[in-house]
Design a protein around this motif. Structure first.
Motif, short mmCIF file in Angstrom:
data_model
loop_
_atom_site.label_atom_id
_atom_site.label_comp_id
_atom_site.label_asym_id
_atom_site.label_seq_id
_atom_site.Cartn_x
_atom_site.Cartn_y
_atom_site.Cartn_z
N ILE A 71 0.89 -1.16 0.00
CA ILE A 71 0.00 0.00 0.00
C ILE A 71 0.92 1.21 0.00
O ILE A 71 1.69 1.41 0.93
N ASP A 72 0.85 1.98 -1.07
CA ASP A 72 1.83 3.05 -1.26
C ASP A 72 1.21 4.19 -2.05
O ASP A 72 0.23 4.01 -2.76
N ARG A 73 1.82 5.35 -1.96
CA ARG A 73 1.34 6.52 -2.69
C ARG A 73 2.10 6.74 -4.00
O ARG A 73 1.79 7.67 -4.74
N SER A 74 3.11 5.93 -4.26
CA SER A 74 3.87 6.06 -5.50
C SER A 74 4.20 4.67 -6.04
O SER A 74 4.17 3.69 -5.31
N LEU A 75 4.51 4.61 -7.33
CA LEU A 75 4.90 3.35 -7.94
C LEU A 75 6.40 3.17 -7.80
O LEU A 75 7.19 3.88 -8.40
N LYS A 102 3.55 0.76 3.01
CA LYS A 102 3.56 -0.39 3.91
C LYS A 102 3.22 -1.65 3.13
O LYS A 102 2.49 -1.60 2.15
N GLU A 103 3.80 -2.75 3.56
CA GLU A 103 3.52 -4.06 2.98
C GLU A 103 2.83 -4.88 4.06
O GLU A 103 3.38 -5.08 5.14
N LEU A 104 1.60 -5.33 3.77
CA LEU A 104 0.81 -6.06 4.77
C LEU A 104 0.49 -7.46 4.28
O LEU A 104 0.10 -7.65 3.13
N ASP A 105 0.66 -8.44 5.17
CA ASP A 105 0.24 -9.80 4.82
C ASP A 105 -1.26 -9.94 5.12
O ASP A 105 -1.90 -9.01 5.62
N VAL A 106 -1.82 -11.09 4.83
CA VAL A 106 -3.26 -11.28 4.96
C VAL A 106 -3.73 -11.13 6.41
O VAL A 106 -4.81 -10.59 6.66
#
Length: 119
Positions: A71-75, A102-106
């Motif tokens: 989940i990010d605001r830029s590529l 941020k990187e979130l798992d399930v």
């Protein structure tokens, strides 16, 4: 309560990029966790369909779900990457005020979703 997959049709969403093992979507901030969870669930359903066709009726978590959804605001390749280049020597956070994503798992997504539902 409708599921994230049912609600997805009501969101403004746009596929931005799909290369090899990455798919990027743009969604409003208000739907970021639901969209990330919908990606996890769609991966689960796809994997389960093909596994069942092969006679495999049990999937480990590492196969059923993505290791993480960004989940990010830029590529950028990684949510922590500052993208320092000769034309951007100070990075995204200093030059443009874009904080790391941020990187979130399930499991983190499910916890975040339950927090949102309690509001």
């Amino acid at each position: 309560m409708s599921t994230p997959l049912k609600k997805a049709k009501q969101w403004y969403q746009r596929r931005v990029r799909a290369i090899h093992d990455e798919v990027r979507f743009m969604v409003p901030d208000s739907h970021q966790y639901e969209a990330a969870l919908a990606l996890q669930l769609s991966n689960l359903l796809t994997r389960a369909f093909f596994a069942t066709q092969l006679g495999i009726h049990d999937l480990p978590n590492s196969v059923a779900f993505f290791s993480g959804v960004d989940i990010d605001r830029s590529l950028r390749k990684s949510v922590e990457d500052e993208c320092v280049t000769p034309s951007n020597p100070l990075g995204l956070s200093v030059s443009y005020g874009i904080s790391p994503g941020k990187e979130l798992d399930v499991f983190q997504l499910l916890a975040e979703r339950s927090v949102l539902e309690r509001r």
